[in-house]
Motif scaffolding. Sequence first.
Motif, PDB file in Angstrom:
ATOM      1  N   MET A  53      17.894  12.178 -36.215  1.00 55.18           N
ATOM      2  CA  MET A  53      18.796  11.067 -36.504  1.00 55.18           C
ATOM      3  C   MET A  53      20.240  11.540 -36.648  1.00 55.18           C
ATOM      4  N   PHE A  54      20.435  12.721 -37.227  1.00 58.13           N
ATOM      5  CA  PHE A  54      21.784  13.278 -37.368  1.00 58.13           C
ATOM      6  C   PHE A  54      22.456  13.415 -36.006  1.00 58.13           C
ATOM      7  N   PHE A  55      21.768  14.045 -35.057  1.00 58.67           N
ATOM      8  CA  PHE A  55      22.368  14.280 -33.739  1.00 58.67           C
ATOM      9  C   PHE A  55      22.477  12.994 -32.924  1.00 58.67           C
ATOM     10  N   MET A  56      21.490  12.113 -33.053  1.00 54.23           N
ATOM     11  CA  MET A  56      21.559  10.853 -32.299  1.00 54.23           C
ATOM     12  C   MET A  56      22.693   9.967 -32.786  1.00 54.23           C
ATOM     13  N   PHE A  57      22.860   9.875 -34.096  1.00 50.48           N
ATOM     14  CA  PHE A  57      23.962   9.085 -34.638  1.00 50.48           C
ATOM     15  C   PHE A  57      25.309   9.709 -34.279  1.00 50.48           C
ATOM     16  N   ALA A  58      25.390  11.051 -34.401  1.00 46.01           N
ATOM     17  CA  ALA A  58      26.648  11.730 -34.089  1.00 46.01           C
ATOM     18  C   ALA A  58      27.049  11.493 -32.640  1.00 46.01           C
ATOM     19  N   THR A  59      26.066  11.377 -31.752  1.00 45.75           N
ATOM     20  CA  THR A  59      26.358  11.148 -30.335  1.00 45.75           C
ATOM     21  C   THR A  59      26.549   9.666 -30.041  1.00 45.75           C
ATOM     22  N   GLY A  60      25.531   8.859 -30.372  1.00 47.09           N
ATOM     23  CA  GLY A  60      25.563   7.448 -30.002  1.00 47.09           C
ATOM     24  C   GLY A  60      26.620   6.637 -30.723  1.00 47.09           C
ATOM     25  N   ALA A  61      26.668   6.757 -32.044  1.00 48.65           N
ATOM     26  CA  ALA A  61      27.584   5.920 -32.824  1.00 48.65           C
ATOM     27  C   ALA A  61      29.036   6.369 -32.702  1.00 48.65           C
ATOM     28  N   VAL A  62      29.283   7.678 -32.627  1.00 47.25           N
ATOM     29  CA  VAL A  62      30.668   8.178 -32.576  1.00 47.25           C
ATOM     30  C   VAL A  62      31.275   7.957 -31.197  1.00 47.25           C
ATOM     31  N   LEU A  63      30.578   8.389 -30.155  1.00 45.89           N
ATOM     32  CA  LEU A  63      31.143   8.285 -28.803  1.00 45.89           C
ATOM     33  C   LEU A  63      31.195   6.843 -28.309  1.00 45.89           C
ATOM     34  N   THR A  64      30.390   5.951 -28.918  1.00 45.78           N
ATOM     35  CA  THR A  64      30.446   4.526 -28.564  1.00 45.78           C
ATOM     36  C   THR A  64      31.850   3.968 -28.763  1.00 45.78           C
ATOM     37  N   VAL A  65      32.530   4.426 -29.820  1.00 39.56           N
ATOM     38  CA  VAL A  65      33.880   3.951 -30.116  1.00 39.56           C
ATOM     39  C   VAL A  65      34.826   4.236 -28.946  1.00 39.56           C
ATOM     40  N   TRP A  66      34.545   5.306 -28.224  1.00 32.91           N
ATOM     41  CA  TRP A  66      35.425   5.724 -27.134  1.00 32.91           C
ATOM     42  C   TRP A  66      35.118   5.028 -25.811  1.00 32.91           C
ATOM     43  N   MET A  67      33.993   4.330 -25.728  1.00 33.36           N
ATOM     44  CA  MET A  67      33.583   3.783 -24.436  1.00 33.36           C
ATOM     45  C   MET A  67      34.610   2.826 -23.818  1.00 33.36           C
ATOM     46  N   PRO A  68      35.131   1.823 -24.565  1.00 33.58           N
ATOM     47  CA  PRO A  68      36.136   0.939 -23.957  1.00 33.58           C
ATOM     48  C   PRO A  68      37.365   1.707 -23.462  1.00 33.58           C
ATOM     49  N   ARG A  69      37.801   2.729 -24.236  1.00 33.12           N
ATOM     50  CA  ARG A  69      38.981   3.500 -23.830  1.00 33.12           C
ATOM     51  C   ARG A  69      38.699   4.346 -22.595  1.00 33.12           C
ATOM     52  N   VAL A  70      37.495   4.914 -22.518  1.00 31.16           N
ATOM     53  CA  VAL A  70      37.144   5.723 -21.348  1.00 31.16           C
ATOM     54  C   VAL A  70      37.139   4.861 -20.091  1.00 31.16           C
ATOM     55  N   ILE A  71      36.545   3.669 -20.190  1.00 30.12           N
ATOM     56  CA  ILE A  71      36.515   2.761 -19.036  1.00 30.12           C
ATOM     57  C   ILE A  71      37.930   2.373 -18.634  1.00 30.12           C
ATOM     58  N   LYS A  72      38.754   2.053 -19.639  1.00 28.16           N
ATOM     59  CA  LYS A  72      40.128   1.638 -19.347  1.00 28.16           C
ATOM     60  C   LYS A  72      40.927   2.789 -18.717  1.00 28.16           C
ATOM     61  N   MET A  73      40.779   3.999 -19.256  1.00 32.91           N
ATOM     62  CA  MET A  73      41.550   5.134 -18.751  1.00 32.91           C
ATOM     63  C   MET A  73      41.122   5.536 -17.343  1.00 32.91           C
ATOM     64  N   THR A  74      39.820   5.457 -17.056  1.00 30.82           N
ATOM     65  CA  THR A  74      39.375   5.800 -15.704  1.00 30.82           C
ATOM     66  C   THR A  74      39.858   4.767 -14.690  1.00 30.82           C
ATOM     67  N   GLU A  75      39.937   3.500 -15.114  1.00 25.61           N
ATOM     68  CA  GLU A  75      40.451   2.461 -14.219  1.00 25.61           C
ATOM     69  C   GLU A  75      41.937   2.671 -13.925  1.00 25.61           C
ATOM     70  N   GLU A  76      42.690   3.161 -14.930  1.00 23.36           N
ATOM     71  CA  GLU A  76      44.129   3.364 -14.770  1.00 23.36           C
ATOM     72  C   GLU A  76      44.467   4.671 -14.045  1.00 23.36           C
ATOM     73  N   SER A  77      43.496   5.575 -13.971  1.00 23.21           N
ATOM     74  CA  SER A  77      43.757   6.872 -13.352  1.00 23.21           C
ATOM     75  C   SER A  77      44.050   6.713 -11.858  1.00 23.21           C
ATOM     76  N   GLU A  78      45.091   7.366 -11.399  1.00 20.13           N
ATOM     77  CA  GLU A  78      45.515   7.240 -10.002  1.00 20.13           C
ATOM     78  C   GLU A  78      44.747   8.177  -9.077  1.00 20.13           C
ATOM     79  N   GLU A  79      44.058   9.156  -9.612  1.00 22.81           N
ATOM     80  CA  GLU A  79      43.277  10.064  -8.774  1.00 22.81           C
ATOM     81  C   GLU A  79      41.967  10.400  -9.472  1.00 22.81           C
TER      82      GLU A  79
END
Length: 359
Positions: free
Chosen positions: A165-191
């Motif tokens: 549970m420690f590792f699953m929460f650290a991965t799933g719950a923490v990196l989830t916060v970054w998902m909208p930003r990752v999608i947005k940044m990859t869309e804005e990337s020119e290359e």
Amino acid sequence: MAVITYMGEFTKIKLRPMVLNFLCYSIGISMLYVPASALVILPQNIHLKISGDYAISGWRVLSMTNLLPGILSVLILLPMPESPKYYLSVQKTQEALDVLEMCCRYNKGKNVTLKSLGIESVTQSNLRRDSLLPDKNFFRRVWNDTKPLLQGNNARYMLLVIGIMFFMFATGAVLTVWMPRVIKMTEESEESMILCDVLKASGARNTSTVISKCHLATSNLLACIYHGGACLAGFMLISVLLICLNRKPILVGFSVLSTLSGFMLNLVIRDELVIAAFVLLVVPTLCSMRLTLTVIIDVVATHLRSKAVALAMMFGRFGVLVGSIFVGYTLNCCCLVTFNVYVAGMAITILLIFFLPEN
């Protein structure tokens, strides 16, 4: 979390993983409900002045909308009975019989009783036989109730599930916060470039850009909706897999998928593949958490189940704390280290899962 143990005690052991996973569909639905509500409410520019500087804004309406499921859940839970297994575990046999009588009438019809089915008493194996009065000291009582979880086979399974549970929460719950930003940044990337290079390039572009703290773009909300849809699909996939597999190979498979996807973030450069790898790093762990908790529900005695699940969840939340601090301090300076540590953490999770019981 108490709902999982409560439902588990009304469920046949063989069907318990499937039923409790079905219960988790509500998590995916809630992950769709919250951003979808925001997508509808926030663009309306609601501003109803009440008094002075106080006004009902779109954000307040959204908060009230998000409160509705909680209010409804209270109303639904109030008339529901206590678990008969819990009553038996605390030597309340008559109360357990009354609940079973109610369940019998609900399932078999109003004219059917336990007595008409030849059942006049009820018990379960491995009941507690202690008749001592509870300790009046609160802290000593908490320790005495928790101590059995740290002894014998209970300790082994608790430590395994806590680690997972420690590792699953650290991965799933923490990196989830970054998902909208990752999608947005990859869309804005020119290359096309690997994720860490995308993050670095996005940081360089935005150093001189001032964005309102209250700004929430439609693309962010859509990213959250896609994420919720992916989680709901993950829970549905687990339901299908549970028809022909037990939970251990499913947990291993999902963790392997998450580990490989995290490793692929070092290599893939196409925008679609970067997003897919990030999603498959995060979503399988979110979908596996509750399935992992069903192991504890099965192997721990009835009167200890809720405590065991709460303890495992507490260490899972501690994983969120550690993971958040780790990402905050390392993402800018050594991005590749950040994601590869998560890959290593999920690899450890796979190893821990192998030590869980088969059934």
